[in-house]
Design a protein around this motif. Structure first.
Motif, PDB file in Angstrom:
ATOM      1  N   HIS A   3      29.603  44.567  35.935  1.00 27.55           N
ATOM      2  CA  HIS A   3      30.767  44.355  35.064  1.00 27.55           C
ATOM      3  C   HIS A   3      30.812  42.929  34.535  1.00 27.55           C
ATOM      4  O   HIS A   3      31.102  42.701  33.353  1.00 27.55           O
ATOM      5  CB  HIS A   3      32.045  44.667  35.842  1.00 27.55           C
ATOM      6  CG  HIS A   3      33.282  44.544  35.018  1.00 27.55           C
ATOM      7  ND1 HIS A   3      33.517  45.338  33.913  1.00 27.55           N
ATOM      8  CD2 HIS A   3      34.343  43.689  35.110  1.00 27.55           C
ATOM      9  CE1 HIS A   3      34.678  44.995  33.369  1.00 27.55           C
ATOM     10  NE2 HIS A   3      35.198  44.006  34.066  1.00 27.55           N
ATOM     11  N   SER A   4      30.508  41.930  35.385  1.00 24.68           N
ATOM     12  CA  SER A   4      30.553  40.535  34.954  1.00 24.68           C
ATOM     13  C   SER A   4      29.501  40.255  33.878  1.00 24.68           C
ATOM     14  O   SER A   4      29.752  39.506  32.933  1.00 24.68           O
ATOM     15  CB  SER A   4      30.339  39.602  36.147  1.00 24.68           C
ATOM     16  OG  SER A   4      29.080  39.840  36.747  1.00 24.68           O
ATOM     17  N   GLN A   7      30.765  41.642  30.659  1.00 16.52           N
ATOM     18  CA  GLN A   7      31.781  40.756  30.087  1.00 16.52           C
ATOM     19  C   GLN A   7      31.132  39.575  29.366  1.00 16.52           C
ATOM     20  O   GLN A   7      31.550  39.201  28.260  1.00 16.52           O
ATOM     21  CB  GLN A   7      32.710  40.244  31.183  1.00 16.52           C
ATOM     22  CG  GLN A   7      33.808  41.218  31.592  1.00 16.52           C
ATOM     23  CD  GLN A   7      34.761  40.601  32.591  1.00 16.52           C
ATOM     24  OE1 GLN A   7      34.355  39.852  33.479  1.00 16.52           O
ATOM     25  NE2 GLN A   7      36.044  40.929  32.464  1.00 16.52           N
ATOM     26  N   LEU A  63      38.917  40.437  27.690  1.00 12.51           N
ATOM     27  CA  LEU A  63      39.444  39.714  28.847  1.00 12.51           C
ATOM     28  C   LEU A  63      39.666  40.619  30.042  1.00 12.51           C
ATOM     29  O   LEU A  63      39.985  41.803  29.893  1.00 12.51           O
ATOM     30  CB  LEU A  63      40.771  39.048  28.485  1.00 12.51           C
ATOM     31  CG  LEU A  63      40.705  37.625  27.932  1.00 12.51           C
ATOM     32  CD1 LEU A  63      42.100  37.138  27.591  1.00 12.51           C
ATOM     33  CD2 LEU A  63      40.061  36.670  28.913  1.00 12.51           C
ATOM     34  N   ASN A  64      39.508  40.049  31.204  1.00 12.75           N
ATOM     35  CA  ASN A  64      39.826  40.742  32.445  1.00 12.75           C
ATOM     36  C   ASN A  64      41.299  41.133  32.414  1.00 12.75           C
ATOM     37  O   ASN A  64      42.170  40.295  32.190  1.00 12.75           O
ATOM     38  CB  ASN A  64      39.540  39.814  33.631  1.00 12.75           C
ATOM     39  CG  ASN A  64      39.749  40.494  34.962  1.00 12.75           C
ATOM     40  OD1 ASN A  64      40.822  41.004  35.252  1.00 12.75           O
ATOM     41  ND2 ASN A  64      38.709  40.495  35.788  1.00 12.75           N
ATOM     42  N   GLN A  65      41.585  42.402  32.630  1.00 10.15           N
ATOM     43  CA  GLN A  65      42.961  42.880  32.518  1.00 10.15           C
ATOM     44  C   GLN A  65      43.890  42.238  33.546  1.00 10.15           C
ATOM     45  O   GLN A  65      45.084  42.081  33.303  1.00 10.15           O
ATOM     46  CB  GLN A  65      42.999  44.405  32.672  1.00 10.15           C
ATOM     47  CG  GLN A  65      42.372  45.149  31.511  1.00 10.15           C
ATOM     48  CD  GLN A  65      43.028  44.817  30.179  1.00 10.15           C
ATOM     49  OE1 GLN A  65      44.244  44.888  30.038  1.00 10.15           O
ATOM     50  NE2 GLN A  65      42.206  44.434  29.205  1.00 10.15           N
ATOM     51  N   GLN A 155      35.687  33.089  31.353  1.00 11.02           N
ATOM     52  CA  GLN A 155      35.669  34.087  32.421  1.00 11.02           C
ATOM     53  C   GLN A 155      34.232  34.446  32.808  1.00 11.02           C
ATOM     54  O   GLN A 155      34.017  35.152  33.790  1.00 11.02           O
ATOM     55  CB  GLN A 155      36.444  35.339  32.005  1.00 11.02           C
ATOM     56  CG  GLN A 155      35.811  36.159  30.914  1.00 11.02           C
ATOM     57  CD  GLN A 155      36.608  37.412  30.618  1.00 11.02           C
ATOM     58  OE1 GLN A 155      37.551  37.756  31.331  1.00 11.02           O
ATOM     59  NE2 GLN A 155      36.244  38.110  29.568  1.00 11.02           N
ATOM     60  N   CYS A 156      33.260  33.901  32.046  1.00  8.50           N
ATOM     61  CA  CYS A 156      31.841  34.107  32.367  1.00  8.50           C
ATOM     62  C   CYS A 156      31.196  32.862  32.949  1.00  8.50           C
ATOM     63  O   CYS A 156      30.298  32.952  33.784  1.00  8.50           O
ATOM     64  CB  CYS A 156      31.074  34.500  31.105  1.00  8.50           C
ATOM     65  SG  CYS A 156      31.737  35.927  30.259  1.00  8.50           S
TER      66      CYS A 156
END
Length: 287
Positions: A3-4, A7, A63-65, A155-156
């Motif tokens: 998942h990362s 993203q 974006l991460n929810q 976020q990465c």
């Protein structure tokens, strides 16, 4: 694919596409006029307005929810009230310090008188070029290339790496000026050289702007610095070197370096996230 990783792929892809769309929107209008012509400026105003409406979409999707539940989308975009005044004044002060040499030159060569004439201010406000250079361009660029891209990248990557990656999209986007220069009759090699130089200093400025956005959590911080830099232009050392008096020349040159050194020392302490009530993009381990 984890998942990362997904993203990060989405973030890089989105930033690339936004950069391409932003630049392409400036050239969708068929016009025989230069970029300084009022009709060209108005059409490009419309283009960047539409792009500005589209730019937050990848941020919302990618974006991460969990992060969206903690902060509103507006806050992630740097639109918040808390710490607003500090976010205007402190980045402006820092940028003025950085431009100590060029500002002193305004006094020495008499250009400072411009600011004391109400007629000059009125003429500037009536000028579309003034609005483009000091308001529309810096605001739309900070919105798209900072507010909508940096939260995706952070976020990465950790904050510091993201701050260095984000401006690359901003710098590369400025290569579109090659087209404008060639339309004016400039050879490709010369146009490419100038645009490469522009890429270098816009990328360096982009690092500064991204740093301000991350540390303050306000888009107004990077916009204020961007607008002021556009107003001042790139520092012209050649004007200083033209002075025949060696003492005066050395004194003026020293102010350029004093401003740069003072800015380096003041940058981190004057952008303490606590001063801006910012716990969105910067944590204690990153300071």
């Amino acid at each position: 694919m984890e998942h990362s990783q997904l993203q990060c792929t989405f973030a890089i892809f989105s930033c690339t596409i936004l950069s391409i769309i932003y630049v392409a929107s400036l050239y969708i209008w068929k016009s025989p006029h230069s970029r300084e012509h009022p009709s060209t400026i108005k059409k490009r105003f419309l283009s960047v307005f539409i792009i500005s409406l589209i730019s937050p979409v990848p941020l919302y999707i990618g974006l991460n929810q969990g992060l969206i539940q903690q902060e509103t989308l507006w806050e992630l975009l740097g639109l918040r009230w808390s710490g607003l005044l500090q976010a205007v004044l402190i980045p402006l002060f820092l940028t003025i310090v950085l431009f100590l040499g060029p500002i002193t030159m305004l006094s020495v060569n008499g250009s400072w008188r411009f600011y004391g004439e109400p007629t000059n201010w009125l003429n500037s406000i009536k000028s579309l070029i003034w609005w483009r250079n000091l308001v529309v361009a810096p605001l739309s660029e900070e919105w798209t290339f900072r507010a909508c891209m940096l939260p995706l990248l952070m976020q990465c990557f950790n904050q510091k790496i993201a701050i260095f990656i984000c401006p690359l999209f901003f710098g590369i986007a400025h290569f579109h000026h090659i087209v404008d220069r060639m339309k004016k009759g400039m050879e490709f090699k010369h146009a490419f050289f100038i645009s490469s130089f522009q890429f270098a200093y816009t990328t360096l400025f982009g690092i500064y702007a991204a740093f301000l956005f991350a540390k303050t959590g306000h888009i107004i911080a990077s916009f204020t610095a961007h607008s002021f830099c556009n107003h001042m232009g790139f520092p012209d050392i050649s004007e200083v070197l033209a002075y025949k008096n060696p003492v005066k020349r050395a004194g003026l040159l020293s102010l350029f370096f004093i401003g740069l050194i003072a800015w380096c020392f003041l940058l981190t302490p004057l952008t303490n996230p606590k001063w801006f009530n910012n716990n969105i993009f910067w944590n204690e381990q990153s300071v």
